[in-house]
Scaffold this active site. Structure first.
Site, short mmCIF file in Angstrom:
data_model
loop_
_atom_site.label_atom_id
_atom_site.label_comp_id
_atom_site.label_asym_id
_atom_site.label_seq_id
_atom_site.Cartn_x
_atom_site.Cartn_y
_atom_site.Cartn_z
N ASP A 14 0.71 -5.51 9.31
CA ASP A 14 1.37 -6.51 8.47
C ASP A 14 2.74 -6.80 9.06
OD1 ASP A 14 1.90 -8.23 6.42
OD2 ASP A 14 2.17 -6.70 4.88
N ASP A 108 -0.05 -13.56 9.31
CA ASP A 108 0.83 -12.41 9.53
C ASP A 108 0.22 -11.04 9.23
OD1 ASP A 108 0.73 -12.88 6.82
OD2 ASP A 108 2.84 -12.41 6.46
N GLU A 109 -1.08 -10.97 9.02
CA GLU A 109 -1.68 -9.66 8.79
C GLU A 109 -3.15 -9.66 9.19
OE1 GLU A 109 -2.26 -8.34 4.70
OE2 GLU A 109 -1.84 -10.36 3.98
#
Length: 370
Positions: A14, A108-109
């Protein structure tokens, strides 16, 4: 017994305040300062906030006006999704150098299954460290990671030592970790559900574990079964490199509140057109059309209708959205409208109940290098 369950080495990576961190990286003058991505103007809503801004209580989905009251020195920067996508692609290339089992959740993860990996390293903990270091060296951003036997625990663990940290939950530590965990930290337990659990005396994983499956089904509906198993360390969802899209949507926030359905029809026309374009681009269609209404007091309402056939045509989507709009009186003036399609023709998943041998709690008997 843990031996009865599929034991995997899962990493959840993350990125730390991704949008805001990119803005600070691209503009060194913003480093160390409280910034908000989006949220500018009279009606703006914040997409992301730097850690410096979060100290003042600034969060994503918050109105820019409220954020500015909480943090008078807040700096607003524009969103740049092309830049975010470019950085995200660079990070994913790093992931694929370690495993082909990469499941992105957003820009983003992502989940990574490194049970079998390309570098032949048995330790998922060391792989996570290497990945985070490479992201920092090659991209210039920090990332946090969670490492454990399944996606649920890895996801929870990645938030444990943020920012720029990681946490490994070894197989023998899983039960204790979950029992000690604040119920608010459980992935899938939102603010409303957490409040409901508090009212019922459920504050930790141990409290949740004490409740029967019947009790959780009765009080939390379909989610009850999910809560029953994850608190016992049971979550058998595999890392899926090609995630099947579950829904597709578009929405608009208005510069002025709308108080009449008549004024909303033009807005719905544009939104339906955008949804239709996205459906065409993704080559999908759906049966369930949902109208999302956010009122001026920020309360949210959804109205849905499931059709007997798959649709992707703008006219059908718009007419159904109109029907939903007129279905009931509006509670207040409206600041946002959205249309989404779900029950897509790509969703071929079948929800199977866990077999009896998978309903057992995790034991401490299997040694597994993490």
């Amino acid at each position: 017994m843990l031996n009865d369950l599929p034991i995997r080495k899962i990493i959840h990576v993350d990125m730390d305040a991704f949008y805001a961190s990119i803005a600070q990286m691209d503009n060194p003058e913003l480093k160390g300062k409280p910034i908000a991505v989006g949220g500018g103007g009279k009606r703006g809503v914040i997409s992301a906030a730097s850690y410096e801004a979060r100290k003042y209580g600034v969060r994503s989905a918050m109105s820019g006006r409220l954020a500015e009251k909480l943090c008078p020195e807040l700096i607003f920067v524009r969103t740049d999704f092309e830049r975010y996508k470019d950085i995200s692609n660079r990070i994913r290339k790093i992931f694929f150098e370690y495993t082909d089992l990469v499941e992105p959740l957003s820009l983003d993860e992502a989940y990574l299954d490194v049970t079998e990996n390309k570098i032949g390293l048995p330790s998922a903990t060391l792989i996570a460290q290497k990945i985070r270091q490479r992201i920092f060296d090659e991209v210039g951003l920090t990332a946090s990671a969670g490492i454990s036997i399944n996606k649920f625990i890895a996801k929870v663990a990645s938030d444990y030592n943020k920012p720029n940290g990681q946490k490994t939950v070894n197989p023998e530590d899983v039960l204790q970790f979950l029992e000690d965990l604040d119920i608010r930290k459980f992935y899938g337990v939102g603010k409303v559900t957490a409040e409901k659990m508090y009212q019922k005396g459920i504050f930790t994983g141990n409290d949740l574990k004490a409740k029967s499956l019947e009790y959780l089904d009765e009080n939390f509906g379909k989610s009850g079964r999910y809560y029953y198993y994850v608190v016992r360390g049971i979550h058998n969802s595999e890392v899926k490199p090609n995630r099947i899209r579950k829904s597709l949507a578009a929405e608009r926030t208005f510069s002025e509140n709308l108080s009449s359905e008549i004024f909303m029809l033009e807005k719905l026309d544009h939104i339906a057109e955008e949804v239709a374009k996205r459906l065409e681009k993704s080559n999908v269609a759906g049966k369930t059309i949902t109208l999302k209404i956010k009122y001026s007091d920020f309360t949210l309402q959804t109205r849905s209708k499931t059709l007997p056939y798959f649709v992707s045509d703008k006219v059908v989507i718009l007419e159904t959205a109109k029907d939903l709009l007129y279905q009931d009186k509006l509670k207040n003036s409206v600041r946002l409208l959205g249309i989404s399609l779900s029950n897509l023709n790509t969703d071929k998943s079948v929800k199977a109940k866990p077999s009896e041998d998978k309903k057992k709690s995790v034991s401490v008997q299997l040694k597994f290098e993490f």
